[in-house]
Structure formats: structure tokens, C-alpha cells
Write an enzyme that holds these catalytic residues in place. Structure first.
Site: not given
Ligand SMILES: NC(=O)c1ccc[n+]([C@@H]2O[C@H](COP(=O)([O-])OP(=O)(O)OC[C@H]3O[C@@H](n4cnc5c(N)ncnc54)[C@H](OP(=O)(O)O)[C@@H]3O)[C@@H](O)[C@H]2O)c1
Length: 310
Positions: A273, A225
Site C-alpha cells: 500500500h 482497493r
Molecule cells: N494505493 C494507494 O496508495 C491509493 C492512494 C490513493 C487512493 N487510492 C484509491 O484510488 C481510488 C480512486 O481515487 P480518485 O481520487 O481517483 O477517486 P475519484 O476521483 O472519486 O474517481 C473515481 C472514479 O471511479 C469511477 N467509478 C466509481 N464507481 C464506478 C462504477 N460503479 N463503475 C464505473 N466507474 C466507477 C468514477 O466514475 P465517474 O467519473 O463517472 O464518477 C471516477 O471516474 C480511491 O478511492 C482509493 O481507493 C489508492
């Protein structure tokens, strides 16, 4: 049991989901009326994407869950009217796309592909890239997307480190967590990939101080993000030669305004994006499975922790 599912997403989404969702509901054995308008008290589930018609969830008093089509839920998680359970999207198609985009951009920088593309000038100047095993890549965020990317890069034999909030175990990846782990990971990383959700804790995580922890010439890749990074600090680090390149897919303001310095900066690559997106065929099955579970009294998949914000 007959169910009413309200589709609340921008107009363009409807064309992509109007047939895929009913097909997935039928495959799951669900009797569903999928609609874009219904009396709020008759709605059993809401399929949600930002910038759709519903922003006040209060009147949907019988709604059992709000099912997001997006992985990132920062625009809805703090909505005070949302008292229903919220599920984010974890979709195999979204994951595949992100693995391809991240792997491609990591390989671009690892292999120095730009050097070859930009210097077709008759000068024979071989620079052999190191093997992936000698390139340290850090993935910040080891959730659905970060973990898949870490595994793919580890399979290519990159020296992969990962960072998360709580301890995680990913085979072939050196995992760290919490505040202490972040410095260790950044100090070693030649290429850093941000796959964190946007939360109060991760907002502007990559600031001037933390950019300073990176080795000279490190590359930043952000498909997470826009607000994870301090734009001005990134530009300053690029201009000072501390940061080698920034490949950015997401921005604080989207579309990225034409006057934003990222567009013209020679060490910044902007992609609009498109790192990945939810794929209707696989995502519809995820939505249907969660409705099936709810009806059967089983726990919902991918439930958002409202306190953590993701
Ligand atoms: N650019 C694009 O096209 C696109 C597309 C889809 C998604 N995204 C982005 O990608 C992000 C990640 O997606 P996801 O499905 O992988 O999310 P997810 O499964 O919720 O994973 C989030 C990860 O971030 C870690 N995290 C959260 N808060 C943290 C903190 N304060 N310190 C350290 N680590 C932290 C979590 O730790 P834990 O494992 O300990 O919970 C987890 O490993 C989305 O939220 C979105 O913003 C972008």
C-alpha cells in the site's frame, strides 16, 4: 472569526501535520486552533483519517464538515453518525505519486523488464518490445487519479482506454462507461489498472467472469482497493495461465497476512500500500482552502456523494 479544527487521525499523522496545517491556515488568512482534543460542541471542522479517535460524529453538532486526508472514503462514508458534509482528499502530491507508480509498473510489464533482470545468464536472446502505441492499457476509474494516470500514459503514446460510471472525456483516451463499456474495455486490454473507489457497486468487480474477458496473458495492476478483486479468481486465472501477472498494492486485509498465497506466487508482485499517499504540504493547502470556502459560504471542494459512496 476564530475556528477550532479537531485533528482525528492516527498518532503518526500528527508529526507530519502539526506544523503544515497551521502554516496553510495562516497562508489562507484563517484564525484556527488546531487540536487533538476538544469539547465536541466547540469543534468547527474535523480533519479525518481512519483509525483515529473519532468514530461517533453525533456529538459534533456544530461541525461544518469532515475533511478526509484520504482519497478513499469507504471506511467512513457509511457511518450512520456522520450527518456533516464529507470531503475526500484530492491532492496534487498524491496524484503525482500515483502517476509515477502506475507508469513505472505499466512500463515494467510493457518493456518486459523482468525478462532482462531475471535472465543475466550469458544467453543473447533479444526480444524487442512493441512500441507503447501498440500496447493497449485500460484504466478503470477516471477520477482524480485515474485520469492523471491515463493522461500520463497517453503522453507516452500508449493506446489508452478508460472506464468510468458516467461519461468522461479525456483527450487521447478512448473512454467508455457503464456496464456495457466494461466488457469492451476488458476484452481489449493487455494491461488493466484499477483506480476505482470501493463501493457496493465496485466490490469484487474483477471476478472470474470478467477476468475471462481479458486477452490471454493480460496483466492486472491494482492500486485501487483490495476488495475490487476476487483474490481466488485472480489466483486461478494466474495458475491457468490466463492472466500473465498481477501487481497488487492493496488487499482485503492489510497488512497482507504472511500466509496469503499472493506473497509466494511467482506471478504476483505485492507492494505494501505504497502506490501513493497524501503529501502533507499540498494536502494542508486543500484542507485550508475548504475551510476558507465553508467560512465564506462557497461550495466545498471534493464533496463525497453519500448515495454513490465516493
Ligand atoms: N494505493 C494507494 O496508495 C491509493 C492512494 C490513493 C487512493 N487510492 C484509491 O484510488 C481510488 C480512486 O481515487 P480518485 O481520487 O481517483 O477517486 P475519484 O476521483 O472519486 O474517481 C473515481 C472514479 O471511479 C469511477 N467509478 C466509481 N464507481 C464506478 C462504477 N460503479 N463503475 C464505473 N466507474 C466507477 C468514477 O466514475 P465517474 O467519473 O463517472 O464518477 C471516477 O471516474 C480511491 O478511492 C482509493 O481507493 C489508492
Amino acid at each position: 472569526m476564530s475556528l477550532t479544527v479537531l485533528f482525528s487521525a492516527p498518532e503518526a499523522y500528527w508529526e507530519r501535520y502539526r506544523e503544515t496545517l497551521p502554516r496553510a491556515f495562516a497562508e489562507a488568512g484563517l484564525d484556527v486552533t488546531l487540536t487533538r482534543a476538544a469539547a465536541p460542541e466547540t469543534v468547527d471542522f474535523i480533519v479525518f483519517a481512519p483509525k483515529g479517535p473519532v468514530s461517533d460524529f453525533g456529538p459534533y453538532s456544530n461541525c461544518r464538515a469532515v475533511l478526509s486526508l484520504w482519497a478513499g472514503v469507504e471506511t467512513i462514508v457509511g457511518n450512520a453518525t456522520l450527518t456533516q458534509p464529507l470531503c475526500r482528499m484530492v491532492d496534487s502530491g498524491l496524484e503525482e505519486g500515483m502517476v509515477e507508480w502506475v507508469t513505472g509498473h505499466v512500463l515494467r510489464h510493457h518493456l518486459g523488464i523482468d525478462r532482462q533482470i531475471l535472465s543475466q545468464d550469458g544467453v543473447w536472446a533479444p526480444v524487442v518490445p512493441p512500441l507503447a502505441r501498440d500496447r493497449r492499457v485500460a484504466i478503470l476509474g477516471l477520477g482524480a487519479l485515474g485520469r492523471a494516470c491515463a493522461e500520463a500514459l497517453a503522453a507516452l503514446r500508449f493506446d489508452v482506454m478508460g472506464w468510468s460510471r458516467t461519461p468522461r472525456d479525456v483527450p487521447g483516451v478512448a473512454c467508455q462507461h457503464g456496464a456495457a463499456g466494461l466488457r469492451a474495455v476488458l476484452e481489449a486490454a493487455e494491461i488493466v489498472v484499477l483506480l476505482l473507489p470501493l463501493t457496493p457497486e465496485t466490490d469484487t468487480l474483477i471476478n472470474a467472469e470478467r477476468l475471462d474477458w481479458l486477452p490471454d496473458g493480460a496483466v492486472l495492476i491494482n492500486p485501487g482497493r483490495g476488495a475490487l478483486i476476487d483474490d481466488d479468481a485472480v489466483l486461478a486465472a494466474l495458475d491457468a495461465g490466463r492472466l500473465g501477472h498481477a501487481t497488487l498494492d492493496v488487499f482485503r486485509t492489510e497488512p497482507l497476512p504472511p500466509e496469503h498465497p499472493f506473497w509466494a506466487h511467482p506471478k504476483v508482485t505485492v507492494t505494501p500500500h505504497i502506490a501513493s499517499e497524501t503529501r502533507p504540504e499540498s494536502a494542508a493547502r486543500v484542507i485550508a482552502e475548504n475551510i476558507r470556502r465553508s467560512v465564506a459560504g462557497a461550495p466545498l471542494l471534493f464533496l463525497v456523494d453519500r448515495d454513490q459512496g465516493y
